[in-house]
Design a protein around this motif. Structure first.
Motif, PDB file in Angstrom:
ATOM      1  N   ASP A   1      36.473  -2.727  -0.372  1.00  0.00           N
ATOM      2  CA  ASP A   1      36.741  -1.325   0.745  1.00  0.00           C
ATOM      3  C   ASP A   1      35.297  -0.655   0.724  1.00  0.00           C
ATOM      4  OD1 ASP A   1      38.896  -2.389   1.155  1.00  0.00           O
ATOM      5  OD2 ASP A   1      40.326  -0.566   0.357  1.00  0.00           O
ATOM      6  N   GLU A   2      34.797  -0.361  -0.562  1.00  0.00           N
ATOM      7  CA  GLU A   2      33.627   0.475  -0.654  1.00  0.00           C
ATOM      8  C   GLU A   2      32.529  -0.453  -0.295  1.00  0.00           C
ATOM      9  OE1 GLU A   2      31.069   3.356  -3.511  1.00  0.00           O
ATOM     10  OE2 GLU A   2      32.859   2.149  -4.468  1.00  0.00           O
ATOM     11  N   ALA A   3      32.501  -1.882  -0.760  1.00  0.00           N
ATOM     12  CA  ALA A   3      31.610  -2.769  -0.273  1.00  0.00           C
ATOM     13  C   ALA A   3      31.306  -2.692   1.260  1.00  0.00           C
ATOM     14  CB  ALA A   3      31.912  -4.115  -0.708  1.00  0.00           C
ATOM     15  N   VAL A   4      32.411  -2.660   2.031  1.00  0.00           N
ATOM     16  CA  VAL A   4      32.431  -2.872   3.497  1.00  0.00           C
ATOM     17  C   VAL A   4      31.709  -1.372   4.070  1.00  0.00           C
ATOM     18  CG1 VAL A   4      33.665  -2.602   5.647  1.00  0.00           C
ATOM     19  CG2 VAL A   4      34.332  -4.257   3.907  1.00  0.00           C
ATOM     20  N   ALA A   5      31.947  -0.213   3.444  1.00  0.00           N
ATOM     21  CA  ALA A   5      31.559   0.951   3.889  1.00  0.00           C
ATOM     22  C   ALA A   5      29.788   1.020   3.740  1.00  0.00           C
ATOM     23  CB  ALA A   5      31.933   2.229   3.248  1.00  0.00           C
ATOM     24  N   LEU A   6      29.405   0.436   2.632  1.00  0.00           N
ATOM     25  CA  LEU A   6      28.044   0.500   2.083  1.00  0.00           C
ATOM     26  C   LEU A   6      27.151  -0.480   3.022  1.00  0.00           C
ATOM     27  CD1 LEU A   6      28.497   0.551  -1.570  1.00  0.00           C
ATOM     28  CD2 LEU A   6      27.162   2.316  -0.318  1.00  0.00           C
ATOM     29  N   GLY A   7      27.679  -1.733   3.341  1.00  0.00           N
ATOM     30  CA  GLY A   7      27.232  -2.671   4.318  1.00  0.00           C
ATOM     31  C   GLY A   7      27.214  -2.093   5.598  1.00  0.00           C
ATOM     32  N   ALA A   8      28.103  -1.317   5.958  1.00  0.00           N
ATOM     33  CA  ALA A   8      28.120  -0.670   7.401  1.00  0.00           C
ATOM     34  C   ALA A   8      27.034   0.116   7.466  1.00  0.00           C
ATOM     35  CB  ALA A   8      29.488  -0.154   7.594  1.00  0.00           C
ATOM     36  N   GLN A   9      26.828   1.035   6.546  1.00  0.00           N
ATOM     37  CA  GLN A   9      25.807   1.932   6.391  1.00  0.00           C
ATOM     38  C   GLN A   9      24.410   1.292   6.650  1.00  0.00           C
ATOM     39  OE1 GLN A   9      26.424   4.340   2.864  1.00  0.00           O
ATOM     40  NE2 GLN A   9      28.317   5.331   3.699  1.00  0.00           N
ATOM     41  N   ALA A  10      24.211   0.345   5.968  1.00  0.00           N
ATOM     42  CA  ALA A  10      22.896  -0.318   5.604  1.00  0.00           C
ATOM     43  C   ALA A  10      22.623  -0.881   7.155  1.00  0.00           C
ATOM     44  CB  ALA A  10      22.797  -1.446   4.647  1.00  0.00           C
ATOM     45  N   VAL A  11      23.525  -1.840   7.786  1.00  0.00           N
ATOM     46  CA  VAL A  11      23.272  -2.369   8.790  1.00  0.00           C
ATOM     47  C   VAL A  11      23.135  -1.416  10.002  1.00  0.00           C
ATOM     48  CG1 VAL A  11      24.299  -3.794  10.560  1.00  0.00           C
ATOM     49  CG2 VAL A  11      24.484  -4.522   8.282  1.00  0.00           C
ATOM     50  N   ALA A  12      23.860  -0.365  10.069  1.00  0.00           N
ATOM     51  CA  ALA A  12      23.797   0.508  11.155  1.00  0.00           C
ATOM     52  C   ALA A  12      22.668   1.464  11.039  1.00  0.00           C
ATOM     53  CB  ALA A  12      24.920   1.688  11.219  1.00  0.00           C
ATOM     54  N   SER A  13      21.877   1.344   9.922  1.00  0.00           N
ATOM     55  CA  SER A  13      20.683   2.433   9.726  1.00  0.00           C
ATOM     56  C   SER A  13      19.354   1.793  10.596  1.00  0.00           C
ATOM     57  CB  SER A  13      20.141   2.453   8.226  1.00  0.00           C
ATOM     58  OG  SER A  13      19.661   1.052   7.677  1.00  0.00           O
ATOM     59  N   GLY A  14      19.541   0.244  10.955  1.00  0.00           N
ATOM     60  CA  GLY A  14      18.604  -0.076  11.541  1.00  0.00           C
ATOM     61  C   GLY A  14      17.301  -0.693  10.805  1.00  0.00           C
ATOM     62  N   ARG A  15      17.286  -0.535   9.258  1.00  0.00           N
ATOM     63  CA  ARG A  15      16.465  -0.694   8.655  1.00  0.00           C
ATOM     64  C   ARG A  15      16.481  -2.019   7.696  1.00  0.00           C
ATOM     65  NH1 ARG A  15      12.710   3.301   9.234  1.00  0.00           N
ATOM     66  NH2 ARG A  15      11.236   1.730   8.282  1.00  0.00           N
ATOM     67  N   VAL A  16      17.592  -3.045   8.218  1.00  0.00           N
ATOM     68  CA  VAL A  16      17.688  -4.344   7.541  1.00  0.00           C
ATOM     69  C   VAL A  16      16.689  -5.028   8.409  1.00  0.00           C
ATOM     70  CG1 VAL A  16      18.890  -6.150   6.750  1.00  0.00           C
ATOM     71  CG2 VAL A  16      19.799  -3.810   6.713  1.00  0.00           C
ATOM     72  N   VAL A  17      15.554  -5.419   7.864  1.00  0.00           N
ATOM     73  CA  VAL A  17      14.498  -6.349   8.904  1.00  0.00           C
ATOM     74  C   VAL A  17      15.106  -7.623   9.003  1.00  0.00           C
ATOM     75  CG1 VAL A  17      12.584  -4.961   8.110  1.00  0.00           C
ATOM     76  CG2 VAL A  17      13.307  -6.939   6.672  1.00  0.00           C
ATOM     77  N   PRO A  18      14.623  -8.570   9.841  1.00  0.00           N
ATOM     78  CA  PRO A  18      15.109  -9.817  10.410  1.00  0.00           C
ATOM     79  C   PRO A  18      15.094 -10.734   8.990  1.00  0.00           C
ATOM     80  CG  PRO A  18      13.977  -9.019  12.255  1.00  0.00           C
ATOM     81  CD  PRO A  18      13.667  -7.907  11.017  1.00  0.00           C
ATOM     82  N   SER A  19      13.905 -10.864   8.133  1.00  0.00           N
ATOM     83  CA  SER A  19      13.864 -11.634   7.126  1.00  0.00           C
ATOM     84  C   SER A  19      15.041 -11.064   5.967  1.00  0.00           C
ATOM     85  CB  SER A  19      12.655 -11.440   6.496  1.00  0.00           C
ATOM     86  OG  SER A  19      12.282 -10.315   5.953  1.00  0.00           O
ATOM     87  N   ASN A  20      15.621 -10.192   6.172  1.00  0.00           N
ATOM     88  CA  ASN A  20      16.402  -9.509   5.293  1.00  0.00           C
ATOM     89  C   ASN A  20      17.932 -10.016   5.648  1.00  0.00           C
ATOM     90  OD1 ASN A  20      15.641  -9.277   2.735  1.00  0.00           O
ATOM     91  ND2 ASN A  20      15.336  -7.115   2.777  1.00  0.00           N
ATOM     92  N   TRP A  21      18.151 -10.238   7.011  1.00  0.00           N
ATOM     93  CA  TRP A  21      19.661 -10.363   7.576  1.00  0.00           C
ATOM     94  C   TRP A  21      20.339 -11.289   6.750  1.00  0.00           C
ATOM     95  CZ3 TRP A  21      22.664  -7.653  10.286  1.00  0.00           C
ATOM     96  CH2 TRP A  21      22.247  -6.676  11.201  1.00  0.00           C
ATOM     97  N   TRP A  22      20.019 -12.337   6.059  1.00  0.00           N
ATOM     98  CA  TRP A  22      20.813 -13.285   5.141  1.00  0.00           C
ATOM     99  C   TRP A  22      21.461 -12.564   4.102  1.00  0.00           C
ATOM    100  CZ3 TRP A  22      19.795 -14.173   0.153  1.00  0.00           C
ATOM    101  CH2 TRP A  22      18.649 -13.825  -0.481  1.00  0.00           C
ATOM    102  N   ARG A  23      21.010 -11.344   3.759  1.00  0.00           N
ATOM    103  CA  ARG A  23      21.241 -10.572   2.634  1.00  0.00           C
ATOM    104  C   ARG A  23      22.720  -9.837   3.445  1.00  0.00           C
ATOM    105  NH1 ARG A  23      16.945  -7.461  -0.341  1.00  0.00           N
ATOM    106  NH2 ARG A  23      18.530  -6.719  -1.765  1.00  0.00           N
ATOM    107  N   ALA A  24      22.592  -9.329   4.357  1.00  0.00           N
ATOM    108  CA  ALA A  24      23.836  -8.516   5.087  1.00  0.00           C
ATOM    109  C   ALA A  24      24.939  -9.848   5.446  1.00  0.00           C
ATOM    110  CB  ALA A  24      23.458  -8.131   6.400  1.00  0.00           C
TER     111      ALA A  24
END
Length: 398
Positions: free
Chosen positions: A337-360
């Motif tokens: 549950d908390e993992a989803v919330a953190l992932g959502a914050q990371a993705v919606a920040s717009g700061r996950v660069v294309p080369s790092n999308w595999w981590r998302a």
């Protein structure tokens, strides 16, 4: 890179928020920002970053008004034009060389906070200017300084191309950086070229090649250099992806020894100067990838240090990565549950660069495997924010 704010920003933000009939708390949920942070923006107590202004523009359908009230980052092209005019056809002066090297440091320091697409044209213009000077009349000493500046710019440009998943362009500029470094006999730039290649192949799933390149970089890098530390940390990441926890821990121990007495550099945000704080962030990433139970504690500490107020902090790209690391550790610890919330914050920040999308994508896959219903929210955000509007699962390395 600091931004200044038009005094009308807070007024405009409040107007657009109220036009949408949103409370500060409601807007905070939509924008993944804290209520207190938004209040500080509206009252002028805090200046927004350009990324925050653009994100709020999108959320509030403000048509670019908010972003327009935030100063754009300084474009060093103007400085390059000035330098060119001053150098003209004459010999390159010491002042010109000093300012070129200052520009290189400024660009390398902008890397952690500036969007890759915005940084690329600045690096390109600086590199072109150095090339023009190399074609002119220079002494041997001046030529070496220009070769070194060109080498740093070329490896930085390659890194930005990797972030944008423009790998053919990245490979070309890594070759150029290597050649410039060889001509200048500059071992650290040569090592950074190898380390950058290691990161690139690691993101593509070729962990054994990443391990080999990291080892080569450590052998080439001067003793005590940032490149040697970074290459050792990269080795630990490769071992983690391979699944060898023992080798991962040994590599991390070497990183700890290398950074034990390392002073904080004058410009800690400089991409090619190892900041001791990076060691904790790399450890969190590496332990999370290795599935080590110690990952959660380290990752929480890193995120708290990077983003103590929940407003993405001064290093938003690192904050986004830290959220993905902690999310991965939490899934392994049975807290999806908390993992989803953190992932959502990371993705919606717009700061996950294309080369790092595999981590998302990896975090998304893990939370979906857990069966938690909130995973659908993370998938929707990944589809919305992924480069090319494609689900990040398409980007998972083999």
């Amino acid at each position: 890179m600091a931004s200044s704010v038009d005094p009308r920003f807070g007024v405009a933000l409040r107007e657009f928020r109220e036009r949408r009939a949103l409370s500060l708390r409601s807007l905070g949920r939509l924008a993944h920002r804290s209520k207190s942070h938004l209040h500080e923006l509206e009252t002028g107590l805090k200046a927004p970053t350009a990324d925050t202004a653009r994100h709020l523009d999108q959320i509030l359908d403000a048509g670019g008004v908010l972003a327009g009230l935030v100063d754009a980052p300084i474009d060093h092209a103007a400085e390059a034009v000035e330098l060119l005019a001053r150098a003209a056809a004459s010999d390159v002066s010491r002042d010109v060389l000093d300012r070129i090297e200052q520009g290189v440091d400024d660009l390398a320091s902008s890397y952690p906070t500036m969007a890759p697409a915005d940084l690329l044209p600045l690096v390109r213009r600086h590199l072109a200017y150095v090339g023009r000077l190399l074609d002119g009349r220079v002494t041997l000493a001046q030529r070496r300084r220009l070769l070194i500046a060109g080498g740093w710019l070329a490896v930085l440009r390659a890194t930005v191309h990797i972030d944008l998943r423009q790998r053919s362009a990245a490979a070309a500029h890594l070759r150029a950086a290597r050649d410039l470094a060889e001509h200048a006999e500059h071992g650290e730039i040569q090592a950074w070229c190898l380390e950058t290649r290691a990161w690139d192949v690691l993101t593509q799933g070729d962990y054994r090649t990443a391990l080999d390149l990291s080892d080569q970089a450590q052998r080439v890098a001067p003793k005590g250099s940032s490149a040697r530390i970074q290459a050792t940390a990269q080795e630990a990441r490769a071992w983690a992806r391979i699944g060898d926890v023992g080798a991962t821990r040994r590599a991390l121990d070497r990183v700890e020894r290398l950074t034990a007495n390392l002073a904080v550099p004058e410009r800690a945000e400089h991409h090619y100067r190892y900041d001791p704080a990076k060691a904790a962030a790399y450890t969190a990433t590496t332990l999370a990838w290795a599935g080590d139970p110690g990952a959660e504690q380290v990752a929480r500490a890193v995120l708290t240090d990077l983003d103590p107020h929940g407003d993405v902090g001064a290093r938003p790209r690192r904050s986004a990565s830290a959220r993905l690391d902690l999310g991965l550790a939490l899934v392994a610890a049975g807290q999806p549950d908390e993992a989803v919330a953190l992932g959502a914050q990371a993705v919606a920040s717009g700061r996950v660069v294309p080369s790092n999308w595999w981590r998302a994508a990896e975090l998304l896959a893990k939370v979906e495997q857990s069966g938690v219903p909130e995973a659908a929210t993370l998938r929707d955000l990944c589809i919305e924010y992924a480069p090319g509007r494609r689900p990040p699962a398409d980007s998972t390395p083999g």
